[in-house]
Design a protein around this motif. Structure first.
Motif, short mmCIF file in Angstrom:
data_model
loop_
_atom_site.label_atom_id
_atom_site.label_comp_id
_atom_site.label_asym_id
_atom_site.label_seq_id
_atom_site.Cartn_x
_atom_site.Cartn_y
_atom_site.Cartn_z
N PRO A 1 3.42 12.26 0.61
CA PRO A 1 2.64 12.10 -0.62
C PRO A 1 1.55 13.15 -0.78
O PRO A 1 1.02 13.30 -1.88
N GLU A 2 1.21 13.86 0.28
CA GLU A 2 0.21 14.91 0.16
C GLU A 2 0.78 16.22 -0.40
O GLU A 2 0.03 17.11 -0.79
N GLU B 1 0.83 -1.20 0.00
CA GLU B 1 0.00 0.00 0.00
C GLU B 1 0.87 1.26 0.00
O GLU B 1 0.58 2.22 -0.73
N HIS B 2 1.94 1.25 0.79
CA HIS B 2 2.85 2.40 0.81
C HIS B 2 3.49 2.61 -0.56
O HIS B 2 3.60 3.74 -1.04
N ALA C 1 1.63 6.53 -7.06
CA ALA C 1 0.56 7.46 -7.47
C ALA C 1 1.00 8.90 -7.24
O ALA C 1 0.70 9.79 -8.07
N PHE C 2 1.70 9.16 -6.16
CA PHE C 2 2.20 10.51 -5.88
C PHE C 2 3.21 10.95 -6.94
O PHE C 2 3.16 12.10 -7.43
N ARG D 1 -4.95 18.41 2.29
CA ARG D 1 -5.84 18.07 1.19
C ARG D 1 -7.01 19.05 1.06
O ARG D 1 -7.54 19.25 -0.02
N SER E 1 2.33 1.67 -3.52
CA SER E 1 1.32 2.12 -4.48
C SER E 1 0.99 3.60 -4.27
O SER E 1 0.81 4.35 -5.24
N VAL E 2 0.92 4.04 -3.00
CA VAL E 2 0.66 5.45 -2.73
C VAL E 2 1.80 6.31 -3.24
O VAL E 2 1.60 7.38 -3.84
N ARG E 3 3.04 5.87 -3.03
CA ARG E 3 4.20 6.63 -3.50
C ARG E 3 4.23 6.70 -5.02
O ARG E 3 4.55 7.74 -5.60
#
Length: 324
Positions: free
Chosen positions: A294-295, A102-103, A109-110, A170, A105-107
């Protein structure tokens, strides 16, 4: 052997106090097996002297050690390599792998989001630079009106300070994109104004060199094990040195043009911003000593965009001096 000299019976020796100090009698023949296990009476503790003057601790039944085996009454302990830590649960390992996935995939996407924003910014900048370079009336108008340059520089500086000081959560998503759009337009007008003073050939060469350097640095940062994020102090020193040389160059060029000083300043600036590009690229990757959240995709795109545009401007100075 008389009846008086005969040893007392087991139960009599246990419960009758008058036989407490009876002397030990010699054994004849084979040694008799030890008496069976029993619970000591009150006042007689295992391992302490009993009523016979001896330790009254006998091994319990089934507790005799055999060759290579622990006593049958003791728990069997199998040594492991966990060093006192209980063995991992397969469910915990699955949770760990899922969190890692999950980490990652989030990175990813970022990173995609940052480079999409960066591509949009560079497209706007290249379009405005092309208009300021190829459209002759616009080019002449920009050269004759330096107020466009100073206005775009002021907007660029103010919006940049706002974006850097107010890193986004966000909920501020629309406002940050709006500020980023204003910043991109201001930076594009600033870059187009500077490019209008140079020959078209020099602008094309600078764009090509900048594109090749950016692609090479990005691929290198994704593949190498060198950690540029740990070199923040060195980059800070280089930035201060670049600022000092820039101030000296500006003062000297106001009185007399010195080609080698101008080339030294442009070359140092191109190298420094190339290193900054590598530094900010590895901040996006997230597997180095330092990383950004990532935000903060607006801040990530902003950093890369400034590095690329500043690198282009320094390379443009070198190419312009070479073509002249």
């Amino acid at each position: 052997m008389t009846k008086v000299d005969a040893p007392p019976a087991y139960e009599e020796a246990l419960h009758s106090p008058k036989y407490g100090n009876f002397p030990e009698q010699p054994q004849y023949g084979f040694a008799a097996p030890p008496p069976p296990a029993y619970s000591p009476s009150p006042g007689v503790c295992p391992g302490q002297p009993g009523r016979w003057g001896q330790a009254s601790a006998y091994p319990q039944a089934g507790m005799r050690e055999g060759p290579g085996f622990p006593p049958s009454g003791m728990p069997t302990i199998i040594p492991t390599l966990s060093g006192g830590v209980p063995p991992s649960n397969p469910g915990d390992m699955d949770d760990f792998l899922s969190s890692q996935w999950e980490h990652t995939s989030v990175r990813h996407a970022f990173i995609r989001k940052v480079y999409l924003i960066l591509a949009a910014q560079l497209s706007v900048t290249i379009s405005i630079v092309a208009v300021f370079t190829f459209v002759e009336p616009v080019r002449v108008f920009v050269i004759r009106n330096p107020a466009i340059y100073w206005t775009s520089f002021a907007v660029y500086f103010v919006v940049y300070c706002v974006l850097v000081c107010c890193k986004e959560p966000r909920r501020r998503f629309p406002w940050n994109l709006l500020l980023l759009s204003i910043f991109t337009l201001a930076m594009s007008f600033l870059t187009g104004t500077i490019a209008s003073y140079y020959d078209t050939k020099a602008v094309f060469i600078a764009i090509g060199i900048t594109a090749v350097v950016c692609v090479a640095v990005t691929i290198f940062c994704f593949q190498t094990k060198v950690d540029f994020t740990s070199c923040g102090g060195l980059l800070c020193i280089l930035a201060v040195l670049l600022m000092i040389i820039g101030m000296v160059t500006t003062i000297v060029l106001c009185f007399q043009y010195v080609p080698w000083l101008h080339m030294l300043y442009a070359a140092l600036g191109a190298i420094v911003y190339t290193l900054f590009l590598a530094y900010n690229t590895q901040l996006l990757i997230g597997n180095r000593e330092l990383a950004i959240s990532p935000e903060e995709y607006v801040y990530g795109a902003l950093s890369l965009y400034i590095d690329i545009v500043q690198m282009f401007l320094f390379i443009l100075q070198i190419c312009g001096a070479a073509t002249d």
